[in-house]
Design a protein around this motif. Sequence first.
Motif, short mmCIF file in Angstrom:
data_model
loop_
_atom_site.label_atom_id
_atom_site.label_comp_id
_atom_site.label_asym_id
_atom_site.label_seq_id
_atom_site.Cartn_x
_atom_site.Cartn_y
_atom_site.Cartn_z
N ILE A 1 0.86 -1.19 0.00
CA ILE A 1 0.00 0.00 0.00
C ILE A 1 0.89 1.24 0.00
CG2 ILE A 1 -1.88 1.20 1.18
CD1 ILE A 1 -2.34 -1.32 2.79
N ARG A 2 0.39 2.29 -0.62
CA ARG A 2 1.00 3.61 -0.46
C ARG A 2 -0.05 4.51 0.20
NH1 ARG A 2 3.37 5.51 -6.15
NH2 ARG A 2 1.16 5.28 -6.68
N ALA A 3 0.40 5.39 1.07
CA ALA A 3 -0.55 6.25 1.78
C ALA A 3 0.09 7.60 2.08
CB ALA A 3 -0.99 5.59 3.08
N CYS A 4 -0.74 8.64 2.16
CA CYS A 4 -0.24 9.97 2.51
C CYS A 4 -1.33 10.76 3.21
CB CYS A 4 0.25 10.72 1.27
SG CYS A 4 -1.03 11.10 0.06
N THR A 5 -0.91 11.79 3.94
CA THR A 5 -1.83 12.69 4.64
C THR A 5 -2.14 13.89 3.77
OG1 THR A 5 -0.90 12.03 6.78
CG2 THR A 5 -2.17 14.08 6.72
N LEU A 6 -3.42 14.22 3.64
CA LEU A 6 -3.86 15.38 2.87
C LEU A 6 -4.79 16.23 3.72
CD1 LEU A 6 -4.80 13.71 -0.55
CD2 LEU A 6 -2.67 14.88 0.02
N GLN A 7 -4.80 17.53 3.48
CA GLN A 7 -5.74 18.40 4.16
C GLN A 7 -7.08 18.36 3.43
OE1 GLN A 7 -4.25 22.31 5.01
NE2 GLN A 7 -6.07 22.92 6.16
N GLU A 8 -8.18 18.33 4.20
CA GLU A 8 -9.51 18.35 3.58
C GLU A 8 -9.71 19.67 2.86
OE1 GLU A 8 -11.93 16.13 3.39
OE2 GLU A 8 -12.21 15.05 5.28
N ASP A 9 -10.49 19.63 1.80
CA ASP A 9 -10.79 20.86 1.07
C ASP A 9 -12.00 21.53 1.70
OD1 ASP A 9 -8.70 20.45 -0.78
OD2 ASP A 9 -9.93 19.02 -1.88
N THR A 10 -13.15 21.43 1.08
CA THR A 10 -14.38 21.97 1.65
C THR A 10 -15.32 20.81 1.95
OG1 THR A 10 -15.24 22.31 -0.58
CG2 THR A 10 -14.19 24.18 0.50
N VAL A 11 -15.98 20.89 3.09
CA VAL A 11 -16.88 19.82 3.51
C VAL A 11 -18.23 20.42 3.86
CG1 VAL A 11 -17.31 18.03 5.24
CG2 VAL A 11 -15.01 18.36 4.35
N TYR A 12 -19.30 19.81 3.39
CA TYR A 12 -20.66 20.25 3.70
C TYR A 12 -20.88 20.13 5.20
CZ TYR A 12 -25.76 20.07 4.01
OH TYR A 12 -27.07 20.30 4.34
N SER A 13 -21.31 21.23 5.83
CA SER A 13 -21.47 21.23 7.29
C SER A 13 -22.83 21.73 7.72
CB SER A 13 -20.37 22.09 7.93
OG SER A 13 -20.50 23.45 7.55
N GLY A 14 -23.80 21.72 6.82
CA GLY A 14 -25.14 22.19 7.15
C GLY A 14 -25.91 21.21 8.01
N ASN A 15 -26.72 21.74 8.91
CA ASN A 15 -27.58 20.95 9.80
C ASN A 15 -26.84 19.81 10.46
OD1 ASN A 15 -29.33 22.20 7.53
ND2 ASN A 15 -30.77 21.82 9.20
N PRO A 16 -25.75 20.12 11.17
CA PRO A 16 -24.94 19.08 11.79
C PRO A 16 -25.60 18.48 13.04
CG PRO A 16 -24.09 21.22 12.40
CD PRO A 16 -25.19 21.46 11.41
N THR A 17 -25.12 17.32 13.42
CA THR A 17 -25.63 16.65 14.62
C THR A 17 -25.27 17.42 15.87
OG1 THR A 17 -25.32 14.54 13.49
CG2 THR A 17 -25.69 14.46 15.86
N TYR A 18 -24.08 18.01 15.90
CA TYR A 18 -23.62 18.81 17.03
C TYR A 18 -23.12 20.15 16.53
CZ TYR A 18 -23.76 14.40 19.58
OH TYR A 18 -24.17 13.22 20.15
N LEU A 19 -23.24 21.15 17.39
CA LEU A 19 -22.77 22.51 17.09
C LEU A 19 -21.53 22.78 17.95
CD1 LEU A 19 -26.30 24.14 17.18
CD2 LEU A 19 -24.99 23.59 15.12
N ILE A 20 -20.47 23.29 17.32
CA ILE A 20 -19.18 23.38 18.00
C ILE A 20 -18.65 24.81 17.98
CG2 ILE A 20 -16.81 22.50 18.02
CD1 ILE A 20 -17.78 20.00 16.71
#
Length: 437
Positions: A47-66
């Motif tokens: 396997i090859r693997a690497c760490t990447l930063q997330e781009d944009t993620v949908y965050s509407g109507n979440p289960t918890y508010l932070i």
Amino acid sequence: MQKYFILPIFAAVMSALWGCSNDENMGGDLVPPTDKSSIHVIDTISIRACTLQEDTVYSGNPTYLIAGMIDDPIFGTAEASFAAKFSNTSYEKFYANSVVDSMVLSLGLDTKSRRFYGDSLETVTLSAYRLTDSLSYGARYYQNFDISSIVDPTPVASVTFVPSVSDTLVRMVLSNDYAYSVIKNCLDSTFDANCGGLYFKIESKNCLVRFSPSSKFTEYSIYHHAKGDTSVNAVSFSISEYDPSLNMSSHDYSKSKFYGLLQNPGFANDGFLYLQGMCGTKIKLDFPNLKNLGSIGDSRFSIITSARLLMPVADSADVCEGLYPTINYVVMSGNKNDGKGEFYYPDFGAVQQNAYGSAVAMRNSYSLDYKNRMYTVDFTAAIKTMLEDCGSELAPPYSLVLSSSGRVTDFSRSVICSPSNPDRPMKLVIEYMSFEK
């Protein structure tokens, strides 16, 4: 690629056992005549693997508010805030001559899992701000949404407290001016309207708090009476399932241990991979030698009985579990190399939205085995599909991505051993029956 072989007699017994419990039965309809010999093979795939930063993620109507800020010695700094529209859920009404007695806001703390991150002894200040424009029904909000243009910079309420596992609610008194603006809006239109909503943020040095948007806990009430009448009435507003809400977050990885890896993304790494929720980081996986597996991909001569991706978690002392807990559940998805989307194998889980397009739920996520410090992902069906998708190419036309199941609702994170880790490497183990050609 390491292979281990088991004697045919033992293999036949194991094959019978697997045949009773293996729902996939991959290639079972093409099993060669039983008088042909078979070998049980355990194969470890590179396997090859690497760490990447997330781009944009949908965050509407979440289960918890932070809301809050944390300063993680491994992952750097992260901040979060949230906004929500509140609707009249009590279906009571105001009068033209209503006099405000008080306006009280209650925010319910997350009481089911992890209600705060970072320093539990830190004093935090939670402030609420009026939104000058409403959040839009049906809009898709992402975690990097710039809300500054619709926030009144003067807070309508603030409260200072120390997060505690024994607390279930945080209460604050809002200004009467804000209460009258809500009343005016309701009288001018309908009693179920509101004047935009509220934005929340926390001032802290190293603490992040998680709230529940449930109407059982989070709401505000305007206590009022009609002029000349001594009886007090209450009109309550809460976040209904139709009301838009969102989490906003940002990360500064410039002081993280893996900042150099993010600056030069690739499959070279330092023996560890870094996974964080709240649109933090993800892990990209690649299987460069699938085409070289030969008969595994040919159902005439093999039956894949099991395929497991084993992902060891680094020593708990290294991940500072006390202040920054390890991720409980991870989700695997596929990213097409042509950039045309993300998909999920039945093994890995699915994305589901309700009729209003507001709720995103992950199922079939994979939990951490705390005893063995290991995530185990079932690849049995997916590896067969991947082998078929290789076609004439050297690798499938997509890569796989490992994400936190709480991508927008928690700041838990995990340090995972990479395939190049000398002590506990990540690996894909395939077990299959190989038949005589």
